[in-house]
Write a protein that holds these residues in place. Structure first.
Motif, PDB file in Angstrom:
ATOM      1  N   LYS A 141       0.836  -1.191   0.000  1.00 45.27           N
ATOM      2  CA  LYS A 141       0.000   0.000   0.000  1.00 45.27           C
ATOM      3  C   LYS A 141       0.876   1.249   0.000  1.00 45.27           C
ATOM      4  N   VAL A 142       0.496   2.194  -0.843  1.00 42.34           N
ATOM      5  CA  VAL A 142       1.273   3.427  -1.012  1.00 42.34           C
ATOM      6  C   VAL A 142       0.352   4.632  -0.836  1.00 42.34           C
ATOM      7  N   GLU A 143       0.845   5.637  -0.115  1.00 42.19           N
ATOM      8  CA  GLU A 143       0.152   6.910   0.005  1.00 42.19           C
ATOM      9  C   GLU A 143       1.073   8.028  -0.443  1.00 42.19           C
ATOM     10  N   VAL A 158      -1.941  10.663 -11.396  1.00 44.79           N
ATOM     11  CA  VAL A 158      -0.928  10.320 -10.398  1.00 44.79           C
ATOM     12  C   VAL A 158      -0.666   8.822 -10.490  1.00 44.79           C
ATOM     13  N   SER A 159       0.568   8.464 -10.791  1.00 41.13           N
ATOM     14  CA  SER A 159       0.918   7.063 -11.004  1.00 41.13           C
ATOM     15  C   SER A 159       2.121   6.666 -10.168  1.00 41.13           C
ATOM     16  N   ILE A 160       2.200   5.375  -9.903  1.00 38.55           N
ATOM     17  CA  ILE A 160       3.386   4.784  -9.295  1.00 38.55           C
ATOM     18  C   ILE A 160       4.144   4.064 -10.397  1.00 38.55           C
ATOM     19  N   THR A 176       3.540   0.688 -14.495  1.00 39.03           N
ATOM     20  CA  THR A 176       2.888   1.806 -13.812  1.00 39.03           C
ATOM     21  C   THR A 176       1.497   1.390 -13.341  1.00 39.03           C
ATOM     22  N   ILE A 177       1.100   1.932 -12.212  1.00 45.76           N
ATOM     23  CA  ILE A 177      -0.280   1.800 -11.741  1.00 45.76           C
ATOM     24  C   ILE A 177      -0.799   3.189 -11.421  1.00 45.76           C
ATOM     25  N   SER A 178      -2.066   3.393 -11.643  1.00 44.28           N
ATOM     26  CA  SER A 178      -2.670   4.704 -11.417  1.00 44.28           C
ATOM     27  C   SER A 178      -3.253   4.772 -10.007  1.00 44.28           C
ATOM     28  N   LEU A 179      -3.015   5.889  -9.323  1.00 43.84           N
ATOM     29  CA  LEU A 179      -3.595   6.138  -8.002  1.00 43.84           C
ATOM     30  C   LEU A 179      -4.845   6.991  -8.179  1.00 43.84           C
TER      31      LEU A 179
END
Length: 228
Positions: A141-143, A158-160, A176-179
């Protein structure tokens, strides 16, 4: 060539290592080429039976043709252009042209506002529990806590940006994953998401911020990006 290489249909020079010293990289790769030629390529080509036919070489040629011809050809290339570029651009032209190109004026005004306020964007904090052992199949989990200024969260993608890294923390590969989940606290916005764990080894991630608008086909066309 990295997109087409597979074991059994050719040979790879190294494993994608990159060195800051270009002369040293030339030395390493030249040694790798000579080693491949001496130990694998030339022996395979000259290993022949009484009929003077290099059957191992021909087998590799056939495997290469069967594997690559369907993936790397002008028909597939044209399909990619049509489905990924030409059709989306044609449909977008229809959208921006409605009501006397009201969409185009809206997009232009939005882009001017974003350029004027982009410098206000700040990535204040990134949170992730990277100290624990993460098993394959788990998620991290990322914030990401940000200050947006006059920019709306809906104006941003906003992506990781994540993947395996080398000893210098440089990415060896990335996805990449999108937040898309976010909450607002006073003058700060917190974006949340989860990074899937699909492999072992050392991994890293970065935050990437790009403009987003439903009529903006290419998010890189404005020349705006923020890394964190």
């Amino acid at each position: 060539w990295a997109e087409g290489y597979e074991a059994g249909i050719g040979w790879a020079i190294g494993s994608g290592e990159e060195y800051e010293d270009s002369a040293y990289q030339d030395q390493v790769e030249s040694q790798a080429i000579y080693d491949l030629l001496e130990r694998y390529v030339i022996p395979l080509f000259y290993e022949r039976g009484r009929d003077n036919i290099p059957r191992g070489w021909i087998r590799m040629m056939r495997n290469s043709m069967c594997t690559l011809a369907a993936r790397f050809n002008s028909h597939r290339m044209l399909q990619d252009y049509v489905h990924r570029f030409y059709l989306p651009l044609a449909l977008n032209w229809d959208r921006i042209g409605v009501d006397g190109f009201a969409g185009a004026r809206q997009l232009s005004a939005w882009a001017d506002k974003l350029r004027a306020n982009w410098a206000q964007l700040q990535i204040l904090e990134k949170r992730a529990d990277t100290k624990r052992i993460i098993q394959i199949g788990d998620t991290l989990k990322v914030e990401v806590r940000m200050r947006l200024g006059q920019i709306s969260p809906s104006d941003l993608s906003v992506s990781i940006y994540y993947g395996p890294v080398d000893s210098k923390a440089d990415f060896l590969d990335r996805e990449t994953i999108s937040l898309q989940d976010f909450t607002q606290e006073k003058d700060q916005t917190i974006f949340r998401g989860e990074i899937p764990c699909r492999g072992v080894g050392r991994h890293g991630f970065r935050v990437r911020i790009l403009p987003f608008h439903s009529l903006l086909v290419n998010p890189y066309s404005l020349g705006l990006i923020l890394w964190g």
